[in-house]
Design a protein around this motif. Structure first.
Motif, PDB file in Angstrom:
ATOM      1  N   LYS A   7       4.287   8.328  10.986  1.00  0.00           N
ATOM      2  CA  LYS A   7       4.118   9.557  10.214  1.00  0.00           C
ATOM      3  C   LYS A   7       3.247   9.327   8.983  1.00  0.00           C
ATOM      4  N   PHE A   8       3.424   8.206   8.299  1.00  0.00           N
ATOM      5  CA  PHE A   8       2.698   7.954   7.058  1.00  0.00           C
ATOM      6  C   PHE A   8       1.490   7.038   7.223  1.00  0.00           C
ATOM      7  N   TRP A   9       1.236   6.526   8.413  1.00  0.00           N
ATOM      8  CA  TRP A   9       0.073   5.658   8.636  1.00  0.00           C
ATOM      9  C   TRP A   9      -1.199   6.493   8.572  1.00  0.00           C
ATOM     10  N   PRO A  10      -2.203   6.074   7.798  1.00  0.00           N
ATOM     11  CA  PRO A  10      -3.446   6.851   7.707  1.00  0.00           C
ATOM     12  C   PRO A  10      -4.183   6.884   9.049  1.00  0.00           C
ATOM     13  N   ARG A  11      -4.639   8.061   9.414  1.00  0.00           N
ATOM     14  CA  ARG A  11      -5.287   8.237  10.702  1.00  0.00           C
ATOM     15  C   ARG A  11      -6.812   8.092  10.627  1.00  0.00           C
ATOM     16  N   GLN A  12      -7.387   8.396   9.490  1.00  0.00           N
ATOM     17  CA  GLN A  12      -8.839   8.272   9.357  1.00  0.00           C
ATOM     18  C   GLN A  12      -9.208   6.855   8.964  1.00  0.00           C
ATOM     19  N   MET A  13     -10.404   6.437   9.382  1.00  0.00           N
ATOM     20  CA  MET A  13     -10.829   5.070   9.116  1.00  0.00           C
ATOM     21  C   MET A  13     -11.004   4.818   7.624  1.00  0.00           C
ATOM     22  N   VAL A  14     -11.482   5.819   6.886  1.00  0.00           N
ATOM     23  CA  VAL A  14     -11.678   5.639   5.448  1.00  0.00           C
ATOM     24  C   VAL A  14     -10.331   5.396   4.760  1.00  0.00           C
ATOM     25  N   ALA A  15      -9.337   6.131   5.139  1.00  0.00           N
ATOM     26  CA  ALA A  15      -8.010   5.958   4.553  1.00  0.00           C
ATOM     27  C   ALA A  15      -7.425   4.595   4.928  1.00  0.00           C
ATOM     28  N   GLN A  16      -7.680   4.145   6.140  1.00  0.00           N
ATOM     29  CA  GLN A  16      -7.201   2.825   6.547  1.00  0.00           C
ATOM     30  C   GLN A  16      -7.892   1.716   5.755  1.00  0.00           C
ATOM     31  N   LEU A  17      -9.183   1.884   5.518  1.00  0.00           N
ATOM     32  CA  LEU A  17      -9.916   0.884   4.739  1.00  0.00           C
ATOM     33  C   LEU A  17      -9.457   0.865   3.283  1.00  0.00           C
ATOM     34  N   VAL A  18      -9.177   2.035   2.740  1.00  0.00           N
ATOM     35  CA  VAL A  18      -8.668   2.101   1.371  1.00  0.00           C
ATOM     36  C   VAL A  18      -7.302   1.421   1.290  1.00  0.00           C
ATOM     37  N   LEU A  19      -6.453   1.675   2.266  1.00  0.00           N
ATOM     38  CA  LEU A  19      -5.151   1.027   2.300  1.00  0.00           C
ATOM     39  C   LEU A  19      -5.294  -0.490   2.429  1.00  0.00           C
ATOM     40  N   LEU A  20      -6.201  -0.939   3.272  1.00  0.00           N
ATOM     41  CA  LEU A  20      -6.448  -2.368   3.430  1.00  0.00           C
ATOM     42  C   LEU A  20      -6.966  -2.986   2.136  1.00  0.00           C
ATOM     43  N   LEU A  21      -7.850  -2.278   1.446  1.00  0.00           N
ATOM     44  CA  LEU A  21      -8.376  -2.759   0.174  1.00  0.00           C
ATOM     45  C   LEU A  21      -7.269  -2.875  -0.867  1.00  0.00           C
ATOM     46  N   LEU A  22      -6.394  -1.893  -0.930  1.00  0.00           N
ATOM     47  CA  LEU A  22      -5.289  -1.948  -1.885  1.00  0.00           C
ATOM     48  C   LEU A  22      -4.326  -3.090  -1.586  1.00  0.00           C
ATOM     49  N   VAL A  23      -4.036  -3.299  -0.309  1.00  0.00           N
ATOM     50  CA  VAL A  23      -3.152  -4.404   0.066  1.00  0.00           C
ATOM     51  C   VAL A  23      -3.798  -5.742  -0.280  1.00  0.00           C
ATOM     52  N   ALA A  24      -5.093  -5.875  -0.016  1.00  0.00           N
ATOM     53  CA  ALA A  24      -5.805  -7.116  -0.338  1.00  0.00           C
ATOM     54  C   ALA A  24      -5.844  -7.343  -1.849  1.00  0.00           C
ATOM     55  N   LEU A  25      -6.034  -6.285  -2.620  1.00  0.00           N
ATOM     56  CA  LEU A  25      -6.051  -6.396  -4.074  1.00  0.00           C
ATOM     57  C   LEU A  25      -4.690  -6.830  -4.607  1.00  0.00           C
ATOM     58  N   LEU A  26      -3.636  -6.261  -4.064  1.00  0.00           N
ATOM     59  CA  LEU A  26      -2.296  -6.650  -4.491  1.00  0.00           C
ATOM     60  C   LEU A  26      -1.982  -8.094  -4.121  1.00  0.00           C
ATOM     61  N   LEU A  27      -2.386  -8.509  -2.925  1.00  0.00           N
ATOM     62  CA  LEU A  27      -2.149  -9.900  -2.518  1.00  0.00           C
ATOM     63  C   LEU A  27      -2.950 -10.881  -3.371  1.00  0.00           C
ATOM     64  N   ALA A  28      -4.201 -10.544  -3.670  1.00  0.00           N
ATOM     65  CA  ALA A  28      -5.016 -11.420  -4.502  1.00  0.00           C
ATOM     66  C   ALA A  28      -4.423 -11.536  -5.904  1.00  0.00           C
ATOM     67  N   ASN A  29      -3.933 -10.424  -6.427  1.00  0.00           N
ATOM     68  CA  ASN A  29      -3.313 -10.450  -7.748  1.00  0.00           C
ATOM     69  C   ASN A  29      -2.036 -11.281  -7.723  1.00  0.00           C
ATOM     70  N   LEU A  30      -1.249 -11.147  -6.680  1.00  0.00           N
ATOM     71  CA  LEU A  30      -0.022 -11.925  -6.551  1.00  0.00           C
ATOM     72  C   LEU A  30      -0.322 -13.415  -6.459  1.00  0.00           C
ATOM     73  N   ILE A  31      -1.336 -13.777  -5.698  1.00  0.00           N
ATOM     74  CA  ILE A  31      -1.725 -15.187  -5.581  1.00  0.00           C
ATOM     75  C   ILE A  31      -2.223 -15.717  -6.927  1.00  0.00           C
ATOM     76  N   ALA A  32      -3.005 -14.919  -7.647  1.00  0.00           N
ATOM     77  CA  ALA A  32      -3.528 -15.357  -8.944  1.00  0.00           C
ATOM     78  C   ALA A  32      -2.407 -15.534  -9.961  1.00  0.00           C
ATOM     79  N   VAL A  33      -1.480 -14.604  -9.987  1.00  0.00           N
ATOM     80  CA  VAL A  33      -0.370 -14.717 -10.936  1.00  0.00           C
ATOM     81  C   VAL A  33       0.500 -15.919 -10.599  1.00  0.00           C
TER      82      VAL A  33
END
Length: 68
Positions: A6-32
């Motif tokens: 139900k909440f999974w983004p269906r458009q490719m742009v939304a999926q890429l934005v979600l992937l970018l946010l997840v990658a940003l959060l993981l990179a920040n977690l690794i840096a901290v």
């Protein structure tokens, strides 16, 4: 599973934005985490020594990069 569909983004742009946010959060977690693990290696005395060397280099008229 239905909730994920139900909440999974269906458009490719939304999926890429979600992937970018997840990658940003993981990179920040690794840096901290890395900073927390190696932060104890930077003792306040070593920081003050570095500042002292920089101030001596500036007062001598030489740059800190070439002080040995």
């Amino acid at each position: 599973m239905d909730l994920v569909k139900k909440f999974w983004p269906r458009q490719m742009v939304a999926q890429l934005v979600l992937l970018l946010l997840v990658a940003l959060l993981l990179a920040n977690l690794i840096a901290v985490t890395g900073t927390q693990l190696t932060g104890s290696l930077l003792h306040p005395l070593s920081r003050s020594l570095a500042v002292e060397r920089l101030s001596v280099g500036v007062s001598d008229g030489t740059t800190a990069l070439f002080c040995g």
